[in-house]
Design an enzyme around this catalytic site. Structure first.
Site, PDB file in Angstrom:
ATOM      1  N   GLU A 430       0.824  -1.157   0.001  1.00  0.00           N
ATOM      2  CA  GLU A 430      -0.067  -0.114   0.063  1.00  0.00           C
ATOM      3  C   GLU A 430       0.841   1.349   0.142  1.00  0.00           C
ATOM      4  O   GLU A 430       1.706   1.511   0.788  1.00  0.00           O
ATOM      5  CB  GLU A 430      -0.646  -0.005   1.233  1.00  0.00           C
ATOM      6  CG  GLU A 430      -1.420   1.078   1.831  1.00  0.00           C
ATOM      7  CD  GLU A 430      -2.033   1.047   3.235  1.00  0.00           C
ATOM      8  OE1 GLU A 430      -1.765  -0.167   3.757  1.00  0.00           O
ATOM      9  OE2 GLU A 430      -2.216   1.899   3.906  1.00  0.00           O
ATOM     10  N   ASP A 503      -0.265  -1.908   6.299  1.00  0.00           N
ATOM     11  CA  ASP A 503      -0.121  -1.393   7.493  1.00  0.00           C
ATOM     12  C   ASP A 503      -0.976  -2.195   8.669  1.00  0.00           C
ATOM     13  O   ASP A 503      -2.061  -2.528   8.459  1.00  0.00           O
ATOM     14  CB  ASP A 503      -0.527   0.163   7.889  1.00  0.00           C
ATOM     15  CG  ASP A 503       0.478   1.143   6.950  1.00  0.00           C
ATOM     16  OD1 ASP A 503       1.285   0.454   6.345  1.00  0.00           O
ATOM     17  OD2 ASP A 503      -0.053   2.170   6.953  1.00  0.00           O
ATOM     18  N   ASP A 505      -2.483  -1.750  10.993  1.00  0.00           N
ATOM     19  CA  ASP A 505      -3.786  -0.640  11.514  1.00  0.00           C
ATOM     20  C   ASP A 505      -4.944  -0.851  11.028  1.00  0.00           C
ATOM     21  O   ASP A 505      -5.227  -1.678  10.019  1.00  0.00           O
ATOM     22  CB  ASP A 505      -3.203   0.831  11.659  1.00  0.00           C
ATOM     23  CG  ASP A 505      -3.077   1.164  10.082  1.00  0.00           C
ATOM     24  OD1 ASP A 505      -3.458   0.537   9.233  1.00  0.00           O
ATOM     25  OD2 ASP A 505      -2.474   2.537  10.193  1.00  0.00           O
ATOM     26  N   ASP A 507      -6.770   0.981   8.949  1.00  0.00           N
ATOM     27  CA  ASP A 507      -6.616   1.538   7.388  1.00  0.00           C
ATOM     28  C   ASP A 507      -6.012   0.291   6.712  1.00  0.00           C
ATOM     29  O   ASP A 507      -6.817  -0.126   5.702  1.00  0.00           O
ATOM     30  CB  ASP A 507      -5.681   2.827   7.101  1.00  0.00           C
ATOM     31  CG  ASP A 507      -6.666   3.805   7.622  1.00  0.00           C
ATOM     32  OD1 ASP A 507      -7.860   3.644   8.314  1.00  0.00           O
ATOM     33  OD2 ASP A 507      -6.027   5.015   7.812  1.00  0.00           O
TER      34      ASP A 507
END
Ligand code: 2B7
Length: 640
Positions: A430, A503, A505, A507
């Site tokens: 990403e 990531d 997290d 997102d």
């Protein structure tokens, strides 16, 4: 424990050997001792209650997660039989909980319908528990027995009191053994709720209550008198149905039951789920084949008779008639044969015809009796066929463009030098900055990097042709080498590991959900073939003197800190994203084969991602708003 008992005979030895075998090789009985295996214990016990309900004697089941992750399952069935078992000389209840393969004989001639271990479930759960208690209400009496340390009876079955004559049922409580479930003994509420709801949908009329007493009390009740009709309604809840009522058929032949519920919506994707004995048959099988075959045939016949389809028109394909179709197929079979890579494909050949018969009889009649709905359904399928043919033409015309795609892809892709797919990996990363680090960290011989930027298409609203006009998707297709749609060829896959690296997290989770949904819809064989993985980058780097330690989450961080001397004040870096890691961090933790932890994505994972995504992308904006408020905002940036 044995010393306390009167004698120690052959059957006792057999019993203990059986339970010891389960403790030695728990994986053989419950698949895994991870979080999934832990939940399997609950399913085994619940399955017995469901079987009692399907036999017609129970309609209330309660599952309680108590403090200390103690599970209690209650049913209002007949209560397990309390007499002596001739073969073992033990009480039937003790036999059920201590003898492997004690199933079947106690079912009163009925067969085990719910999934699971065919009645050995109770003894397996007992073997893998620190302690287990069973209480039976029957004939106005209360019976009780406790087992501990992996299934050893504390005392024989005992009458401990009386109850009202009409009160019957079984209650089982147990605590999973942390020596077996070393990863975790903490139950996940959502996992329990999702499966119990599914069981309630698949078995109409059974009330299943889930109560979580661990922190602030949570409680949900699942009861669906409409069964899989209500399941389809729920799946279509955030979509626009094309006809008001869910269509439903059921039938039985040779003791094999089949139920189908279906409703078309205005999206372009099929959502067909099949089950056998309450087990999700992710890989399909003969029940699914039979229904699909009948659906295609009946719609073609109807369209021909109604002169909507002319004699020299191409017939409608299975894909055409399933566009926008939400369907549940549920089969109950006395002797199911599960096949396939994950044993989730129904193999029984006789089911194909039964499924075809039940569905075609019902559906033909439905179309005759409901001309308005029939028109809507035929229109949907013929429009899909037209779109398919148009897309094919467009693809042929733009085939020349594929040279351009190749150049574009090569511009973004840092390919590996190996041409051997079996050792080649592609990391889908990403963002450009993480892409940069990944490019420096990779092993160029076998690791390729494809950074994704820009918006990823909302596949919920796109037919294949729209998907193909999305640049990010085209880039991926070119890189994978497989082609797409009718041209898809898994043999041409250029990498046997497709690794989604996002990531650590929320997102990142969302981007993974989007990609999985995309793969699930348009590249399903790469998921079925086990080629898709999720990388698991760490969240923290802890530096203490010369030592560097990477940890995945807050819990691991706390654990590691506890191992350091009190005087140590280590430096803790929190990675906000992959982009913040330098090439060395990324190589050492996430990419290098020696240290990385990849998670293989299963069809179940992808299906779940697809469902989350569908819920969020439906016409109704409320769930999306709620999700964005709770988690983050990237769903706002979709190319809708
Ligand atoms: C295959 C074995 C496990 N069993 C019976 C009868 C009722 C019954 C059960 C059960 C889970 C937790 C609360 C049959 C079947 C044993 O044989 S198991 N109810 N509930 C259960 O386990 N719930 C039974 C025939 C006549 N009377 C009772």
């Amino acid at each position: 424990m044995e010393e306390e008992r009167k004698h120690y005979d052959d059957s006792d030895i057999q019993v203990l050997e059986g339970l010891e075998a389960v403790r030695k090789r728990p994986g053989m009985y419950i698949g895994t001792t991870s979080e999934k295996g832990l939940h399997h214990l609950v399913w085994e016990i619940v399955d017995n209650a469901i079987d009692e309900a399907l036999a017609g004697y129970c309609d209330d089941i309660e599952v309680v997660v108590g403090k200390g992750n103690i599970i209690t399952v209650k049913d209002d069935g007949r209560g397990m039989p309390t007499g002596i078992n001739q073969k073992t000389g033990l009480s039937t209840i003790e036999t059920i909980f201590t003898v492997l393969h004690a199933g079947g004989k106690f079912g009163g001639g009925g067969y085990k319908v719910s999934g699971g271990l065919h009645g050995v479930g109770a003894s397996v759960v007992n073997a893998l528990s620190t302690w287990l208690e069973v209480t039976v209400y029957r004939d106005g009496k209360i019976y009780y027995q406790k087992f501990q340390n992996g299934g050893h009876p504390v005392e024989p079955l005992k009458e401990i009191g009386t109850c009202e004559e009409n009160r019957t049922g079984t209650t089982v409580s147990f605590k999973a053994d942390p020596d077996i479930f070393t990863e975790t003994t903490i139950y996940n509420y959502d996992t329990l709720a999702k499966r119990l709801q599914e069981l309630a949908f698949l078995n109409k009329g059974i009330r299943i209550v889930l109560i979580d007493e661990r922190e602030e009390e949570k409680k949900q009740e699942f009861l669906y008198n409409g069964g899989i009709i209500e399941y389809v309604s729920m799946l279509n809840k955030n979509k626009t149905p094309l006809h008001k009522d869910v269509i439903y058929f059921e039938g039985e032949e040779d003791g094999i039951q089949l139920e189908v519920a279906m409703q078309y919506n205005d999206t372009y994707n099929p959502n067909v789920y099949s089950f056998t004995n309450n087990i999700n048959t992710y890989e399909g099988g003969t029940h699914e084949d039979g229904v699909k075959r009948a659906l295609t045939r009946i719609i073609n016949n109807y369209a021909k008779n109604a002169k909507i389809l002319k004699d020299n028109d191409e017939p409608l394909t299975g894909e055409d008639v399933r566009e926008g179709l939400t369907m549940i197929i549920s089969c109950k079979h006395p002797n199911p044969q599960f096949e396939g890579q994950t044993k989730t494909k129904l193999g029984n050949a006789e089911v194909r015809k039964i499924a075809d018969d039940v569905f075609s009889e019902g559906f033909e009649r439905f179309l005759m009796e409901n001309p308005e709905e029939a028109k809507i359904i035929i229109d949907k399928a013929t429009t899909a066929a037209r779109a398919r043919l148009a897309a094919k033409k467009a693809r042929e015309l733009t085939r020349r463009k594929s040279a351009l795609d190749t150049i574009n892809t090569l511009g973004k892709l840092a390919d590996c030098t190996s041409k051997d797919a079996s050792i080649s990996e592609i990391f889908i990363v990403e963002g450009d900055s993480a892409g940069g680090s990944a490019k420096s960290a990779r092993i160029p011989a076998t690791q390729a990097i494809l950074p994704l930027r820009g918006k990823i298409l909302n596949v919920e609203k796109a037919r294949l042709d729209r998907a193909l006009s999305n640049e990010e998707i085209r880039t991926m297709i070119t890189a994978f080498g497989t082609g797409i749609g009718d041209e898809f060829d898994i043999e041409k896959l250029r990498y046997h590991k497709i690794i989604i690296m996002t990531d650590a997290d929320v997102d990142g989770d969302h981007i993974r959900i989007l990609l999985l949904t995309l793969f699930y819809r348009f590249f399903r064989p790469i998921i079925e073939g086990g080629y898709v993985y999720a990388a698991q980058p760490p969240l923290f780097r802890v530096t203490y003197g010369k030592n560097i330690k990477y940890v995945q989450n807050e819990e691991e961080l706390a654990e590691y800190r506890a191992t350091l001397p009190a005087s140590a004040k280590p430096t803790v870096n929190r990675f906000k994203g992959l982009g913040e890691m330098d090439a060395e961090d990324l190589r050492d933790t996430t990419m290098h084969i020696e240290n990385r932890v990849l998670r293989r994505i299963t069809v179940e994972d992808a299906m779940m991602a697809d469902q989350i995504f569908t819920d969020l992308m439906g016409e109704d904006v409320t769930p999306r708003k709620k999700y964005i408020e709770e988690h983050g905002s990237e769903f706002e940036d979709l190319d809708v």
